[in-house]
Design a protein around this motif. Structure first.
Motif, mmCIF file in Angstrom:
data_model
loop_
_atom_site.group_PDB
_atom_site.id
_atom_site.type_symbol
_atom_site.label_atom_id
_atom_site.label_comp_id
_atom_site.label_asym_id
_atom_site.label_seq_id
_atom_site.Cartn_x
_atom_site.Cartn_y
_atom_site.Cartn_z
ATOM 1 N N GLY A 172 0.782 -1.229 0.000
ATOM 2 C CA GLY A 172 0.000 0.000 0.000
ATOM 3 C C GLY A 172 0.810 1.273 0.000
ATOM 4 O O GLY A 172 0.237 2.362 0.118
ATOM 5 N N HIS A 173 2.129 1.190 -0.162
ATOM 6 C CA HIS A 173 2.960 2.387 -0.224
ATOM 7 C C HIS A 173 2.990 2.917 -1.660
ATOM 8 O O HIS A 173 3.128 2.149 -2.609
ATOM 9 C CB HIS A 173 4.396 2.087 0.217
ATOM 10 N N VAL A 174 2.884 4.233 -1.813
ATOM 11 C CA VAL A 174 2.970 4.853 -3.132
ATOM 12 C C VAL A 174 4.388 4.704 -3.667
ATOM 13 O O VAL A 174 5.369 4.945 -2.948
ATOM 14 C CB VAL A 174 2.579 6.346 -3.061
ATOM 15 N N ILE A 175 4.495 4.297 -4.953
ATOM 16 C CA ILE A 175 5.803 4.127 -5.578
ATOM 17 C C ILE A 175 6.033 5.165 -6.671
ATOM 18 O O ILE A 175 7.107 5.749 -6.784
ATOM 19 C CB ILE A 175 5.951 2.711 -6.164
ATOM 20 N N GLY A 176 5.043 5.428 -7.490
ATOM 21 C CA GLY A 176 5.189 6.404 -8.568
ATOM 22 C C GLY A 176 4.031 6.262 -9.542
ATOM 23 O O GLY A 176 3.027 5.608 -9.252
ATOM 24 N N ALA A 177 4.172 6.876 -10.698
ATOM 25 C CA ALA A 177 3.187 6.748 -11.761
ATOM 26 C C ALA A 177 3.628 5.649 -12.718
ATOM 27 O O ALA A 177 4.713 5.070 -12.565
ATOM 28 C CB ALA A 177 3.030 8.080 -12.497
ATOM 29 N N THR A 178 2.813 5.344 -13.719
ATOM 30 C CA THR A 178 3.165 4.253 -14.634
ATOM 31 C C THR A 178 4.445 4.560 -15.393
ATOM 32 O O THR A 178 5.197 3.643 -15.729
ATOM 33 C CB THR A 178 2.034 3.971 -15.629
ATOM 34 N N SER A 179 4.716 5.834 -15.671
ATOM 35 C CA SER A 179 5.928 6.179 -16.427
ATOM 36 C C SER A 179 6.587 7.443 -15.884
ATOM 37 O O SER A 179 7.169 8.219 -16.635
ATOM 38 C CB SER A 179 5.609 6.353 -17.913
ATOM 39 N N ALA A 180 6.504 7.643 -14.580
ATOM 40 C CA ALA A 180 7.104 8.838 -13.979
ATOM 41 C C ALA A 180 7.299 8.616 -12.492
ATOM 42 O O ALA A 180 6.628 7.777 -11.874
ATOM 43 C CB ALA A 180 6.223 10.071 -14.218
ATOM 44 N N ASN A 181 8.210 9.375 -11.922
ATOM 45 C CA ASN A 181 8.379 9.415 -10.470
ATOM 46 C C ASN A 181 7.500 10.509 -9.883
ATOM 47 O O ASN A 181 7.064 11.421 -10.585
ATOM 48 C CB ASN A 181 9.838 9.659 -10.117
ATOM 49 N N VAL A 182 7.250 10.424 -8.575
ATOM 50 C CA VAL A 182 6.361 11.372 -7.908
ATOM 51 C C VAL A 182 7.074 12.005 -6.725
ATOM 52 O O VAL A 182 7.862 11.352 -6.033
ATOM 53 C CB VAL A 182 5.046 10.674 -7.463
ATOM 54 N N PHE A 183 6.804 13.297 -6.512
ATOM 55 C CA PHE A 183 7.271 14.045 -5.353
ATOM 56 C C PHE A 183 6.077 14.743 -4.718
ATOM 57 O O PHE A 183 5.191 15.238 -5.434
ATOM 58 C CB PHE A 183 8.305 15.098 -5.752
#
Length: 277
Positions: A172-183
């Protein structure tokens, strides 16, 4: 010139066709880099090569000489144009069976592609993906060729009003988008998901980490919902503000605008948006 063009090689030798039993095709046994080209040049070439070499070391994978790759890339962009350059490296040795053959020359291909369409004005619209990313620390961070999880996640929606999907891992931890990183931004503190169990450590992510001093930590869906700002980033599209996720909406944040200014100074392919110039 926007039509796809490609060059295929085994070791340093040009070949006519990509073998059907290439290990990257058969098993995902390879690495790839997707690079933004500006006026015939890859401004972040050193960063892409460093990530490729780090992944190859972890996989025990031979790489083509950088000089050979650079020469082939120059041939694909001999018009000095803009676009996307994709490098795919497969472990050498074909045939059936998982056991890799030692000391084989790599198969590799370079291809030229058109730039993606400009991002939505005002920021991206996101959704949550149902798919959960599996945990495999041995592969975490690498841009390896097995991307079936991302393929399945991206297949979850066809709505043109949705720009990207956010992915969580099995815990359940957020990792990123399908083709991008997230901040995500809370007050003055930027955080980005730790990628020690899964996910891809992007080249643009490294830039944003350096520019912000962001903390790499576990990020929950609640952290996204309570953030003062959210952005996605990758090496082809740059820094992209998020405008909406479910019922949560964000206006353009000065901190995101500042990062876009920083990126424009560091990478000539990403000019300032008109409203920030």
């Amino acid at each position: 010139m926007s039509a796809t063009r490609e060059a295929l090689f085994e070791g340093a030798t040009r070949i006519d066709a990509w073998p059907g039993d290439a290990r990257a095709t058969a098993y995902g046994d390879g690495l790839f880099e997707t690079m933004r080209v500006h006026r015939g040049v890859v401004p972040w070439a050193d960063a892409h090569r460093a990530r490729l070499e780090a992944g190859a070391k972890r996989l025990g994978l031979s790489l083509p000489a950088r000089e050979s790759v650079d020469a082939a890339a120059a041939g694909l962009f001999d018009d000095g144009g803009d676009g996307v350059l994709k490098l795919l490296v497969s472990r050498g040795g074909g045939g059936r069976g998982y056991a890799p053959i030692a000391d084989t020359a790599p198969l590799w291909r370079l291809s030229r592609h058109a730039l993606p369409a400009p991002a939505r004005a005002g920021g991206l619209v996101l959704r949550w993906c149902d798919l959960r990313l599996s945990a495999q620390p041995a592969l975490a961070g690498m841009k390896h060729c097995n991307r079936l999880e991302q393929v399945l996640a991206r297949a979850e929606w066809q709505d043109a009003g949705i720009d990207e999907g956010l992915l969580c891992d099995v815990d359940g931890h957020v990792i990123g988008a399908t083709s991008a990183n997230v901040f995500v931004l809370h007050g003055t503190r930027w955080t980005t998901p730790a990628l020690d169990r899964c996910g891809v450590a992007g080249v643009c992510r490294a830039f944003v980490l350096g520019a912000t001093g962001a903390v790499e930590a576990r990020v929950s869906p609640e952290d996204i919902g309570t953030a003062d700002a959210v952005l996605l980033c990758n090496a082809v599209r740059g820094i992209l503000p998020v405008a909406r996720l479910d019922a949560r909406a964000w206006a353009m944040h000065p901190a995101v605008a500042g990062l876009q200014r920083d990126l424009a100074r560091a990478h000539p392919a990403f000019p300032l948006p008109q409203e920030l110039a």
